[in-house]
Motif scaffolding. Structure first.
Motif, PDB file in Angstrom:
ATOM      1  N   ASP A  36       0.889  -1.147   0.000  1.00 33.93           N
ATOM      2  CA  ASP A  36       0.000   0.000   0.000  1.00 33.93           C
ATOM      3  C   ASP A  36       0.928   1.196   0.000  1.00 33.93           C
ATOM      4  OD1 ASP A  36      -2.134   1.686   0.089  1.00 33.93           O
ATOM      5  OD2 ASP A  36      -2.961   0.929   1.968  1.00 33.93           O
ATOM      6  N   GLU A  37       1.069   1.795  -1.151  1.00 35.70           N
ATOM      7  CA  GLU A  37       2.031   2.876  -1.321  1.00 35.70           C
ATOM      8  C   GLU A  37       1.290   4.196  -1.447  1.00 35.70           C
ATOM      9  OE1 GLU A  37       5.187   1.803  -4.203  1.00 35.70           O
ATOM     10  OE2 GLU A  37       4.188  -0.147  -4.225  1.00 35.70           O
ATOM     11  N   LEU A  38       1.594   5.105  -0.536  1.00 31.13           N
ATOM     12  CA  LEU A  38       0.977   6.418  -0.519  1.00 31.13           C
ATOM     13  C   LEU A  38       1.996   7.458  -0.976  1.00 31.13           C
ATOM     14  CD1 LEU A  38      -0.723   5.825   2.929  1.00 31.13           C
ATOM     15  CD2 LEU A  38      -1.726   5.489   0.673  1.00 31.13           C
ATOM     16  N   THR A  39       1.638   8.719  -0.972  1.00 30.29           N
ATOM     17  CA  THR A  39       2.565   9.735  -1.466  1.00 30.29           C
ATOM     18  C   THR A  39       3.744   9.944  -0.527  1.00 30.29           C
ATOM     19  OG1 THR A  39       1.247  11.479  -0.430  1.00 30.29           O
ATOM     20  CG2 THR A  39       0.810  10.994  -2.757  1.00 30.29           C
ATOM     21  N   ASP A  40       3.557   9.710   0.755  1.00 30.75           N
ATOM     22  CA  ASP A  40       4.636   9.977   1.710  1.00 30.75           C
ATOM     23  C   ASP A  40       5.039   8.781   2.559  1.00 30.75           C
ATOM     24  OD1 ASP A  40       2.268   9.905   3.082  1.00 30.75           O
ATOM     25  OD2 ASP A  40       2.756  11.554   4.428  1.00 30.75           O
ATOM     26  N   THR A  41       4.349   7.693   2.430  1.00 27.96           N
ATOM     27  CA  THR A  41       4.653   6.510   3.234  1.00 27.96           C
ATOM     28  C   THR A  41       4.037   5.290   2.565  1.00 27.96           C
ATOM     29  OG1 THR A  41       4.595   5.609   5.481  1.00 27.96           O
ATOM     30  CG2 THR A  41       2.607   6.719   4.720  1.00 27.96           C
ATOM     31  N   GLY A  42       4.150   4.165   3.195  1.00 27.09           N
ATOM     32  CA  GLY A  42       3.546   2.955   2.664  1.00 27.09           C
ATOM     33  C   GLY A  42       4.001   1.754   3.448  1.00 27.09           C
ATOM     34  N   TYR A  43       3.512   0.598   3.063  1.00 30.82           N
ATOM     35  CA  TYR A  43       3.916  -0.624   3.728  1.00 30.82           C
ATOM     36  C   TYR A  43       3.742  -1.816   2.807  1.00 30.82           C
ATOM     37  CZ  TYR A  43      -1.137  -0.871   4.672  1.00 30.82           C
ATOM     38  OH  TYR A  43      -2.489  -0.881   4.533  1.00 30.82           O
ATOM     39  N   LEU A  44       4.465  -2.851   3.125  1.00 31.51           N
ATOM     40  CA  LEU A  44       4.388  -4.130   2.431  1.00 31.51           C
ATOM     41  C   LEU A  44       3.785  -5.103   3.430  1.00 31.51           C
ATOM     42  CD1 LEU A  44       6.804  -5.843   0.131  1.00 31.51           C
ATOM     43  CD2 LEU A  44       6.281  -7.023   2.248  1.00 31.51           C
ATOM     44  N   PHE A  45       2.846  -5.917   2.990  1.00 31.49           N
ATOM     45  CA  PHE A  45       2.199  -6.847   3.910  1.00 31.49           C
ATOM     46  C   PHE A  45       2.023  -8.227   3.286  1.00 31.49           C
ATOM     47  CE2 PHE A  45      -1.062  -4.582   1.591  1.00 31.49           C
ATOM     48  CZ  PHE A  45      -1.964  -5.564   1.204  1.00 31.49           C
ATOM     49  N   VAL A  46       2.010  -9.215   4.154  1.00 31.24           N
ATOM     50  CA  VAL A  46       1.742 -10.593   3.762  1.00 31.24           C
ATOM     51  C   VAL A  46       0.486 -11.034   4.509  1.00 31.24           C
ATOM     52  CG1 VAL A  46       2.559 -12.980   3.828  1.00 31.24           C
ATOM     53  CG2 VAL A  46       4.179 -11.117   3.401  1.00 31.24           C
ATOM     54  N   HIS A  47      -0.443 -11.649   3.791  1.00 25.58           N
ATOM     55  CA  HIS A  47      -1.636 -12.245   4.392  1.00 25.58           C
ATOM     56  C   HIS A  47      -1.547 -13.745   4.168  1.00 25.58           C
ATOM     57  CE1 HIS A  47      -4.755  -8.775   4.451  1.00 25.58           C
ATOM     58  NE2 HIS A  47      -3.557  -8.328   4.746  1.00 25.58           N
ATOM     59  N   ALA A  48      -1.895 -14.502   5.177  1.00 22.96           N
ATOM     60  CA  ALA A  48      -1.917 -15.961   5.013  1.00 22.96           C
ATOM     61  C   ALA A  48      -3.002 -16.546   5.896  1.00 22.96           C
ATOM     62  CB  ALA A  48      -0.560 -16.557   5.382  1.00 22.96           C
ATOM     63  N   GLY A  49      -3.719 -17.477   5.355  1.00 20.09           N
ATOM     64  CA  GLY A  49      -4.698 -18.244   6.118  1.00 20.09           C
ATOM     65  C   GLY A  49      -4.033 -19.530   6.549  1.00 20.09           C
ATOM     66  N   VAL A  50      -3.711 -19.622   7.839  1.00 21.90           N
ATOM     67  CA  VAL A  50      -2.864 -20.704   8.340  1.00 21.90           C
ATOM     68  C   VAL A  50      -3.538 -21.391   9.525  1.00 21.90           C
ATOM     69  CG1 VAL A  50      -0.605 -21.180   9.365  1.00 21.90           C
ATOM     70  CG2 VAL A  50      -0.827 -19.368   7.687  1.00 21.90           C
ATOM     71  N   GLU A  51      -3.446 -22.702   9.565  1.00 19.15           N
ATOM     72  CA  GLU A  51      -3.912 -23.446  10.730  1.00 19.15           C
ATOM     73  C   GLU A  51      -3.001 -23.109  11.916  1.00 19.15           C
ATOM     74  OE1 GLU A  51      -4.309 -28.065  12.045  1.00 19.15           O
ATOM     75  OE2 GLU A  51      -4.834 -27.545   9.978  1.00 19.15           O
ATOM     76  N   ASN A  52      -3.571 -23.017  13.088  1.00 25.80           N
ATOM     77  CA  ASN A  52      -2.816 -22.616  14.281  1.00 25.80           C
ATOM     78  C   ASN A  52      -1.544 -23.431  14.487  1.00 25.80           C
ATOM     79  OD1 ASN A  52      -4.711 -20.666  14.880  1.00 25.80           O
ATOM     80  ND2 ASN A  52      -5.898 -22.023  16.181  1.00 25.80           N
ATOM     81  N   SER A  53      -1.610 -24.711  14.227  1.00 25.80           N
ATOM     82  CA  SER A  53      -0.441 -25.567  14.454  1.00 25.80           C
ATOM     83  C   SER A  53       0.721 -25.237  13.517  1.00 25.80           C
ATOM     84  CB  SER A  53      -0.826 -27.041  14.296  1.00 25.80           C
ATOM     85  OG  SER A  53      -1.219 -27.299  12.963  1.00 25.80           O
ATOM     86  N   GLN A  54       0.448 -24.552  12.414  1.00 25.50           N
ATOM     87  CA  GLN A  54       1.482 -24.210  11.427  1.00 25.50           C
ATOM     88  C   GLN A  54       1.960 -22.762  11.528  1.00 25.50           C
ATOM     89  OE1 GLN A  54       2.892 -26.224   9.101  1.00 25.50           O
ATOM     90  NE2 GLN A  54       1.780 -27.976   9.884  1.00 25.50           N
ATOM     91  N   LEU A  55       1.389 -22.000  12.441  1.00 27.97           N
ATOM     92  CA  LEU A  55       1.646 -20.564  12.493  1.00 27.97           C
ATOM     93  C   LEU A  55       3.125 -20.210  12.609  1.00 27.97           C
ATOM     94  CD1 LEU A  55       0.521 -17.696  12.561  1.00 27.97           C
ATOM     95  CD2 LEU A  55       0.216 -17.958  15.030  1.00 27.97           C
TER      96      LEU A  55
END
Length: 166
Positions: A36-55
């Motif tokens: 999510d890149e804005l004019t003065d800042t931003g961030y990179l993100f990872v989303h994952a749907g993970v079973e608790n045992s694999q977190l």
């Protein structure tokens, strides 16, 4: 450049995170990376749907891929595939008149200098493997990491001990 890096990490079914976490480990329902890149800042993100045992294993793998981008140069083949995917997505995303209006409208609103999609495509084509590595070294630092977990979590200490790149 951050967008290209996110694409390499999790921009599709042949991306690094999809291949390693979903296909090889069988540890996620979905996994993707974006910016999510804005004019003065931003961030990179990872989303994952993970079973608790694999977190913990999945978090480690994600962080390993971050570190890999810092220490290993992306191959020309992987970089070209990413560029092609980004340019294709850009052009296909401009097939409707409302998408074109939004594309130019946001540029006019934010920068006052709208540019043609072909110019954007040319900027993407100019991204190099060293650009990717430089941005990876800039943003993948322990002090810049954040983690959000939704679900039952009984041992926060374990996650905090894993959340580091260096």
């Amino acid at each position: 450049v951050a967008g290209a890096m996110a694409n390499i990490l999790g921009g599709g079914m042949s991306s690094r995170l999809w291949t390693s976490i979903r296909e090889e480990m069988g540890a996620a329902y979905y996994v993707y990376c974006n910016t999510d890149e804005l004019t003065d800042t931003g961030y990179l993100f990872v989303h994952a749907g993970v079973e608790n045992s694999q977190l913990v294993a999945v978090i480690r793998k994600i962080l390993d891929e971050f570190k890999r981008l810092k220490t290993e140069t992306v191959s020309e083949e992987e970089l070209q595939k990413t560029k092609d995917q980004m340019i294709g997505h850009l052009m296909l995303g401009l097939e409707t008149s409302d998408a074109v209006a939004f594309f130019y409208g946001m540029q006019e609103l934010l920068t006052k200098t709208p540019i043609n999609p072909d110019v954007v495509a040319e900027k993407i084509r100019k991204i190099t493997a060293s650009d990717i590595q430089a941005v990876a070294n800039e943003i993948f630092q322990n002090s810049k990491l954040n983690l959000a977990v939704i679900g039952p979590l009984k041992n926060e200490t374990k996650l905090k001990s894993v959340l580091k790149i260096d």
